[in-house]
Design an enzyme around this catalytic site. Structure first.
Site, PDB file in Angstrom:
ATOM      1  N   HIS A 196     -27.285  45.185 -24.545  1.00 18.25           N
ATOM      2  CA  HIS A 196     -26.124  45.094 -23.659  1.00 18.25           C
ATOM      3  C   HIS A 196     -26.424  44.398 -22.336  1.00 18.25           C
ATOM      4  CE1 HIS A 196     -24.157  47.767 -26.561  1.00 18.25           C
ATOM      5  NE2 HIS A 196     -23.121  47.036 -26.206  1.00 18.25           N
ATOM      6  N   ARG A 339     -10.830  48.625 -25.851  1.00 17.21           N
ATOM      7  CA  ARG A 339     -11.602  49.419 -26.811  1.00 17.21           C
ATOM      8  C   ARG A 339     -11.831  50.798 -26.223  1.00 17.21           C
ATOM      9  NH1 ARG A 339     -17.469  47.565 -28.670  1.00 17.21           N
ATOM     10  NH2 ARG A 339     -18.078  48.252 -26.599  1.00 17.21           N
ATOM     11  N   GLU A 438     -17.908  47.356 -37.648  1.00 18.65           N
ATOM     12  CA  GLU A 438     -19.252  47.104 -37.118  1.00 18.65           C
ATOM     13  C   GLU A 438     -20.322  47.954 -37.789  1.00 18.65           C
ATOM     14  OE1 GLU A 438     -19.396  47.756 -32.879  1.00 18.65           O
ATOM     15  OE2 GLU A 438     -18.149  49.534 -32.973  1.00 18.65           O
ATOM     16  N   ASN A 461     -22.593  42.493 -33.490  1.00 20.23           N
ATOM     17  CA  ASN A 461     -23.839  42.981 -32.872  1.00 20.23           C
ATOM     18  C   ASN A 461     -24.324  44.236 -33.590  1.00 20.23           C
ATOM     19  OD1 ASN A 461     -23.148  41.029 -31.054  1.00 20.23           O
ATOM     20  ND2 ASN A 461     -22.347  42.459 -29.534  1.00 20.23           N
ATOM     21  N   ASP A 462     -23.392  45.139 -33.799  1.00 23.27           N
ATOM     22  CA  ASP A 462     -23.763  46.365 -34.504  1.00 23.27           C
ATOM     23  C   ASP A 462     -23.790  46.162 -36.009  1.00 23.27           C
ATOM     24  OD1 ASP A 462     -24.360  48.384 -32.613  1.00 23.27           O
ATOM     25  OD2 ASP A 462     -22.280  48.311 -31.972  1.00 23.27           O
ATOM     26  N   ARG A 472     -30.973  46.724 -32.399  1.00 19.74           N
ATOM     27  CA  ARG A 472     -30.568  45.470 -31.764  1.00 19.74           C
ATOM     28  C   ARG A 472     -31.264  45.207 -30.432  1.00 19.74           C
ATOM     29  NH1 ARG A 472     -24.260  46.694 -30.279  1.00 19.74           N
ATOM     30  NH2 ARG A 472     -24.493  45.322 -28.513  1.00 19.74           N
ATOM     31  N   CYS A 509     -15.537  39.947 -32.334  1.00 22.13           N
ATOM     32  CA  CYS A 509     -15.802  40.087 -30.903  1.00 22.13           C
ATOM     33  C   CYS A 509     -17.283  40.269 -30.614  1.00 22.13           C
ATOM     34  CB  CYS A 509     -14.988  41.224 -30.300  1.00 22.13           C
ATOM     35  SG  CYS A 509     -15.414  42.823 -30.982  1.00 22.13           S
TER      36      CYS A 509
HETATM   37  C1  PEP Z   1     -20.466  44.653 -31.447  1.00 22.34           C
HETATM   38  O1  PEP Z   1     -21.112  45.609 -31.876  1.00 22.34           O
HETATM   39  O2  PEP Z   1     -20.515  43.510 -31.939  1.00 22.34           O
HETATM   40  C2  PEP Z   1     -19.582  44.834 -30.282  1.00 22.34           C
HETATM   41  C3  PEP Z   1     -18.753  43.894 -29.901  1.00 22.34           C
HETATM   42  O3  PEP Z   1     -19.702  45.997 -29.591  1.00 22.34           O
HETATM   43  P1  PEP Z   1     -20.897  46.316 -28.570  1.00 22.34           P
HETATM   44  O4  PEP Z   1     -21.721  45.064 -28.412  1.00 22.34           O
HETATM   45  O5  PEP Z   1     -20.295  46.741 -27.291  1.00 22.34           O
HETATM   46  O6  PEP Z   1     -21.624  47.391 -29.274  1.00 22.34           O
HETATM   47 MG    MG Z   2     -20.610  47.565 -31.163  1.00 24.36          MG
END
Ligand code: PEP
Ligand code: MG
Length: 586
Positions: A196, A339, A438, A461-462, A472, A509
């Site tokens: 993050h 979200r 995700e 990402n997840d 990650r 996203c």
């Molecule tokens: C993701 O997991 O791709 C996402 C957009 O959420 P975050 O990165 O906040 O976990």
């Molecule tokens: Mg996520």
């Protein structure tokens, strides 16, 4: 005079851009606390040093408190109250003073020992509140020790001149406090592209490098460096020639940015006429203005958890309502997808009765936590609903793994609607609720989930993390984190087909959406929306405009038959470079 030899360190460039300047090494990890015997007559001096360190720490905490209130606009006076209580804790202080008289060691050593013992005792008691206090005491102890050791504070926000931060790691809460006007870039020993902090660096437009082990001990505060956030190179004492070459890259970047500025207000439509909604991701309300000027069609992901970090208590309904309403008003006529709280994993907030989980990414994260904490969840749902009266707001649930979670969340939403109606408060009755895809289980039941929600947003990402079983944020396994792995692509394709079969739209996203070499692939899958890091909006728009949808569909079809993630990535990159080479050169 001979030039000083430059030294190059190579890490992973996670936020593009070049930065040059003085580094500040963020003192973070435990250091050896020196042990020294003292004479009887030195005791008053040690007590005076101890008192001065406690006063300085108290002052520091009060300043942080004010700073957080100003930065996050919370007006939450109780922030850091628990920390302040530690500085005044007589049990701790008196025991340290008694230890000083008894053992005749330097005060930092004695205090460190007493604080450690105190923490061990509290941690062993089966009381979540006391266990939580351990974290506060550890933090305060570190601060007091820094003062005693003459290390100064480790707080990033107190620096008053431009600098580049060098740190072992930065948590999302650390990054949220970064002063954008003074921080030119940052480098961390740990981290990955989708941690993050890296995501936030891109959002804030701050060049950054992660995964540079040992860098904190190789540099000293005051060193001059050049940070290349594109290639991940950190150059200590750069030569004139190096600085000139980087100056040329910067110049080219400005030229490309000027070209991109010219297409800001144009639609994100492919050469053969397929329109794709291009929206932006935000973490902090302060980023909303940048979204409006980026040419994005609104906000596709508002990561609301950042409103909750760095706080001792959660923001109330009115405070959240104001934040969501402002976002909706500033983005009008475009929409905002809010979200619901995604706390957990690497984003930890203060919660009464919270316990430390051994596997936070697999623990009580996101929708799981919200369904477990109805008061917290309903406060947010009510705030979102009320804000929906002022603009085009949708909401979505993170980390859904089963259909019941969506049903329960929707039931809470209905309950909140009833309450607001009874209270005579305005809201959009047909507000749309979507869910994130995700986790593999969600992608695999996407056809069932599609009947419960109005849209999907793929959180790659997840999705990559959970599909590949790769943390990650862990640089040691970062090479296994492969967004173009066939398993990930199959899950994305599956979600896309399920969405369209059931007549709902789907977007991405996660960070894959911001990677311009993957735009052809995501377009080819048939995505209806891409929500990207605000700073990437102009580039992704240019990429979309340069592509042909039919060619992209063929590319996605071809990728589906391939086995090697590296080859798939290469094929996408070549296709992208064929269509918008310029965007890759800076
Ligand atoms: C993701 O997991 O791709 C996402 C957009 O959420 P975050 O990165 O906040 O976990
Ligand atoms: Mg996520």
């Amino acid at each position: 005079m001979a030039e000083v030899e430059e030294k190059i360190f190579e890490g992973l460039g996670v936020s593009p851009g070049i930065a040059e300047g003085e580094v500040v090494v963020h003192w973070q990890d435990e250091e050896e606390v020196p042990l020294r015997d003292i004479a009887e007559e030195e005791i008053p001096g040690e007590i005076a040093r101890f008192e001065a360190a406690l006063i300085a720490t108290r002052q520091e905490l009060l300043e942080i408190q004010q700073r957080i209130v100003a930065a996050i606009g919370a007006g939450d006076a109780s922030i850091f109250d628990a920390h302040l209580l530690v500085v005044e804790d007589r049990t701790l202080i008196d025991e340290a003073l008694r230890g000083l008289e008894r053992d005749k060691h330097n005060i930092e050593f004695v205090f460190h020992q007493v604080a450690e013992k105190y923490c061990r005792t509290l941690a062993a008691i089966d009381d979540p509140y006391l266990q939580e206090r351990v974290v506060d005491i550890e933090d305060v102890t570190r601060r007091v020790l820094r003062h005693l050791l003459g290390k100064g504070h480790g707080d990033l926000h107190k620096l008053d001149r431009p600098h580049i931060i060098i740190a072992a790691n930065l948590t999302p809460s650390d990054t949220a406090l970064i002063n954008r006007d003074l921080v030119r870039g940052f480098v961390t020993e740990q981290g990955s592209r989708t941690s993050h902090s890296a995501i936030m660096a891109r959002s804030l437009g701050i060049p950054a490098i992660v995964a540079l082990p040992g860098i904190c001990s190789k540099l000293t505060t005051g060193d001059q460096v050049l940070l290349d956030g594109y290639s991940g190179k950190l150059i200590l004492e750069p030569k004139e020639q190096t600085r000139f070459e980087y100056g040329q890259i910067e110049k080219h970047k400005v030229e490309v940015e000027n070209q991109l500025e010219a297409i800001r207000e144009t639609p994100s439509t492919t050469r053969d006429g397929r329109h794709l909604v291009l929206s932006a991701n935000i973490e902090l309300p302060s980023e909303i203005d940048a979204v409006a000027s980026s040419g994005a069609e609104g906000i596709g992901l508002f990561r609301t958890e950042f409103l909750f970090l760095n706080k001792q208590t959660s923001p109330g309904e009115d405070e959240q309502y104001e934040a969501y309403k402002t976002a909706a008003e500033k983005c009008a006529p475009h929409g905002v997808i809010i979200r619901t709280l995604d706390i957990g994993g690497d984003k930890l907030m203060h919660l009464p009765h919270a316990v430390v989980e051994p596997n936070p990414f697999l623990g009580r994260r996101a929708i799981r936590l919200c369904l477990d904490e109805p008061a917290l969840f309903k406060t947010q749902l009510r705030a979102i609903l009320r804000a929906s009266a002022h603009g085009n707001i949708r909401l979505m649930y993170p980390m859904v793994t089963q259909i019941d979670e969506v049903k329960w969340a929707n039931a809470f939403l209905e309950e909140c609607k009833k309450e607001l109606s009874a209270e005579g408060k305005a809201f959009k009755h047909d507000i749309e609720a979507g869910c994130m895809i995700e986790v593999p289980s969600a992608a695999l039941i996407a056809d069932q989930l599609a009947k419960e929600v109005k849209f999907f947003s793929v959180g790659t990402n997840d999705l990559v993390q959970y599909t590949m079983a790769v943390d990650r944020g862990n640089d040691r396994v970062a090479h296994l984190y492969q967004p173009t792995h066939p398993s990930v692509l199959r899950l994305i394709a599956m979600a896309c087909q399920a969405a369209h079969k059931h007549g709902i739209w789907i977007g991405v996203c996660g960070e894959m959406a911001s990677e311009i070499h993957l735009t052809p692939l995501l377009l080819g899958f048939g995505m209806d929306e891409l929500s990207v890091v605000t700073a990437a909006v102009p580039r992704v728009k240019k990429a979309v405009q340069s592509l042909d949808f039919k060619e992209c569909s063929e590319l996605a079809c071809h990728a589906a038959g391939m086995t090697d993630p590296g080859e798939i990535d290469k094929m996408c990159r070549e296709h992208a470079k064929k269509n918008y080479r310029d965007l890759f050169d800076c």
